[in-house]
Design an enzyme around this catalytic site. Structure first.
Site, PDB file in Angstrom:
ATOM      1  N   CYS A 165       0.833  -1.207   0.000  1.00  0.00           N
ATOM      2  CA  CYS A 165       0.000   0.000   0.000  1.00  0.00           C
ATOM      3  C   CYS A 165       0.868   1.257   0.000  1.00  0.00           C
ATOM      4  CB  CYS A 165      -0.911  -0.039   1.231  1.00  0.00           C
ATOM      5  SG  CYS A 165      -1.752   1.493   1.600  1.00  0.00           S
ATOM      6  N   CYS A 202       0.134   3.716   2.820  1.00  0.00           N
ATOM      7  CA  CYS A 202       0.623   3.146   4.087  1.00  0.00           C
ATOM      8  C   CYS A 202       2.120   3.389   4.242  1.00  0.00           C
ATOM      9  CB  CYS A 202       0.351   1.639   4.140  1.00  0.00           C
ATOM     10  SG  CYS A 202      -1.376   1.171   4.072  1.00  0.00           S
TER      11      CYS A 202
END
Length: 149
Positions: A69, A72
């Site tokens: 991600c 993230c």
């Protein structure tokens, strides 16, 4: 004298009683000697998640994330900065949803990053999306009725 706080050891998950006035003194686990408040996020796995949350009297801010991600990964250094800034006030933890899919499913994580703040062992609030460290600090410090407003 104030009532001591219980802090779960990030290594052995033992609940440790620490006087509030000594939180800034680098408390260590009475069982294994690990630092209790390192000022860095704790990596939680399925096996220790519930114990860590339940045995910690400070609010716990959990980042549900995945290595693939982009947001993230972008938020990770900001999360670490906020953890260092709030070392004695909020516990910061991370759950890799790729390694703990049942935990992510149990908490209804549908997008990442998702941040969940636990207080007194229960979910108090959640938010999805990447944040900078200043926003993380503000959000982490919200409490009770203030969070409901």
């Amino acid at each position: 004298m104030q009532t001591p706080l219980h802090l779960a050891c990030p290594r052995c998950l033992t609940a440790n009683r620490v006087p509030r006035e000594r939180l800034d003194e680098g408390p260590k686990c009475g069982k294994c000697g690990a630092p209790l408040l390192e000022g860095a996020p704790v990596a939680l796995e399925e096996a220790g998640f519930d114990a860590f949350i339940a045995r910690t009297d400070l609010p716990v801010l959990v980042d549900f994330w995945a290595p693939w991600c982009g947001p993230c990964r972008a938020m990770a250094p900001e999360f670490e900065k906020a953890a260092a800034q709030l070392r004695a006030a909020v516990r910061f933890a991370k759950v890799n949803t790729e390694e703990a899919p049942r935990l992510a499913a149990r908490w209804g994580i549908r997008s990442i990053p998702t941040l969940v703040r636990f207080e007194n062992g229960t979910e108090a609030e959640r938010i999805s999306g990447a944040m900078d460290s200043a926003s993380l600090v503000r959000w982490a410090m919200r409490r009770g009725a203030e969070a409901d407003a």
